[in-house]
Design a protein around this motif. Structure first.
Motif, PDB file in Angstrom:
ATOM      1  N   GLN A  14       0.850  -1.182   0.000  1.00  0.00           N
ATOM      2  CA  GLN A  14       0.000   0.000   0.000  1.00  0.00           C
ATOM      3  C   GLN A  14       0.883   1.228   0.000  1.00  0.00           C
ATOM      4  O   GLN A  14       1.790   1.355   0.807  1.00  0.00           O
ATOM      5  N   GLN A  15       0.642   2.107  -0.933  1.00  0.00           N
ATOM      6  CA  GLN A  15       1.402   3.338  -0.976  1.00  0.00           C
ATOM      7  C   GLN A  15       0.661   4.379  -0.151  1.00  0.00           C
ATOM      8  O   GLN A  15      -0.564   4.435  -0.148  1.00  0.00           O
ATOM      9  N   ASP A  16       1.453   5.186   0.548  1.00  0.00           N
ATOM     10  CA  ASP A  16       0.837   6.269   1.308  1.00  0.00           C
ATOM     11  C   ASP A  16       0.282   7.291   0.340  1.00  0.00           C
ATOM     12  O   ASP A  16       0.953   7.709  -0.596  1.00  0.00           O
ATOM     13  N   LYS A  17      -0.937   7.663   0.561  1.00  0.00           N
ATOM     14  CA  LYS A  17      -1.578   8.675  -0.273  1.00  0.00           C
ATOM     15  C   LYS A  17      -1.992   9.810   0.635  1.00  0.00           C
ATOM     16  O   LYS A  17      -2.862   9.659   1.471  1.00  0.00           O
ATOM     17  N   PHE A  18      -1.328  10.948   0.452  1.00  0.00           N
ATOM     18  CA  PHE A  18      -1.516  12.052   1.374  1.00  0.00           C
ATOM     19  C   PHE A  18      -2.465  13.119   0.845  1.00  0.00           C
ATOM     20  O   PHE A  18      -2.530  14.188   1.402  1.00  0.00           O
ATOM     21  N   GLY A  19      -3.165  12.858  -0.211  1.00  0.00           N
ATOM     22  CA  GLY A  19      -4.121  13.836  -0.706  1.00  0.00           C
ATOM     23  C   GLY A  19      -5.286  14.002   0.258  1.00  0.00           C
ATOM     24  O   GLY A  19      -5.591  13.112   1.054  1.00  0.00           O
ATOM     25  N   GLU A  21      -8.259  13.882  -0.479  1.00  0.00           N
ATOM     26  CA  GLU A  21      -9.327  12.935  -0.800  1.00  0.00           C
ATOM     27  C   GLU A  21      -9.203  11.666   0.037  1.00  0.00           C
ATOM     28  O   GLU A  21     -10.154  10.903   0.152  1.00  0.00           O
ATOM     29  N   ASN A  22      -8.051  11.445   0.653  1.00  0.00           N
ATOM     30  CA  ASN A  22      -7.819  10.284   1.510  1.00  0.00           C
ATOM     31  C   ASN A  22      -7.819  10.654   2.990  1.00  0.00           C
ATOM     32  O   ASN A  22      -7.306   9.922   3.815  1.00  0.00           O
ATOM     33  N   PHE A  23      -8.389  11.800   3.300  1.00  0.00           N
ATOM     34  CA  PHE A  23      -8.409  12.280   4.674  1.00  0.00           C
ATOM     35  C   PHE A  23      -9.844  12.598   5.057  1.00  0.00           C
ATOM     36  O   PHE A  23     -10.540  13.313   4.345  1.00  0.00           O
ATOM     37  N   TYR A  24     -10.267  12.070   6.190  1.00  0.00           N
ATOM     38  CA  TYR A  24     -11.622  12.330   6.650  1.00  0.00           C
ATOM     39  C   TYR A  24     -11.664  13.650   7.411  1.00  0.00           C
ATOM     40  O   TYR A  24     -11.016  13.809   8.436  1.00  0.00           O
ATOM     41  N   HIS A  59      -0.387  13.180   8.099  1.00  0.00           N
ATOM     42  CA  HIS A  59      -1.083  13.130   6.812  1.00  0.00           C
ATOM     43  C   HIS A  59      -1.254  14.544   6.259  1.00  0.00           C
ATOM     44  O   HIS A  59      -0.914  14.825   5.111  1.00  0.00           O
TER      45      HIS A  59
END
Length: 143
Positions: A14-19, A21-24, A59
């Motif tokens: 799994q690659q870290d996705k810091f956008g 859109e990936n944060f609640y 994040h």
């Protein structure tokens, strides 16, 4: 084949996705998200993002670093590098700055002095500094 000795292995890298859109975003962190998104409006060009472990500080900080093309350094790096060179970058991220409280007194003294100069240098160079911490500044044991 013996029963129970063979195991299927799945490569679920799994690659870290810091956008964002990936944060609640919730009511509890809405101000932090807006502040990070509006980084050009930080009055002093510096921000300490504080919250409990696991709250999403890193994040958000990594999202900010990607958006600003900021350099990232650790607390340990502060002892080793000439921070005046970092001032010329557009931005600088020091994630988990509160880790300095675990250092010995002489290391902490070196970091304190370098941070003091870094804060002044950031202002003069019109660049930006973001630091994250899980603990209050008062617990860091700095002067």
């Amino acid at each position: 084949m013996k029963e129970g000795t063979d195991q299927l292995i799945f490569n679920l890298s799994q690659q870290d996705k810091f956008g964002l859109e990936n944060f609640y975003t919730s009511e509890a962190n809405k101000l932090a998200v807006q502040t990070i998104k509006n980084w050009k409006e930080w009055p002093t060009q510096k921000l300490l993002l504080r919250g409990p472990v696991g709250s999403g500080k890193s994040h958000l900080a990594n999202f900010w670093a990607e958006q600003t093309d900021a350099q990232t350094i650790s607390v340990a790096d502060i002892c080793e590098v000439d921070l005046t060179n970092w001032c010329e970058t557009r931005g600088l991220l020091i994630d988990n700055i509160d880790e300095l409280e675990a250092l010995n007194a002489s290391q902490r003294d070196v970091i304190e002095e370098k941070l003091f100069h870094l804060l002044n240098c950031i202002t003069q160079a019109s660049s930006f500094l973001l630091m994250t911490s899980a603990k209050s500044v008062f617990s860091w044991n700095v002067k």
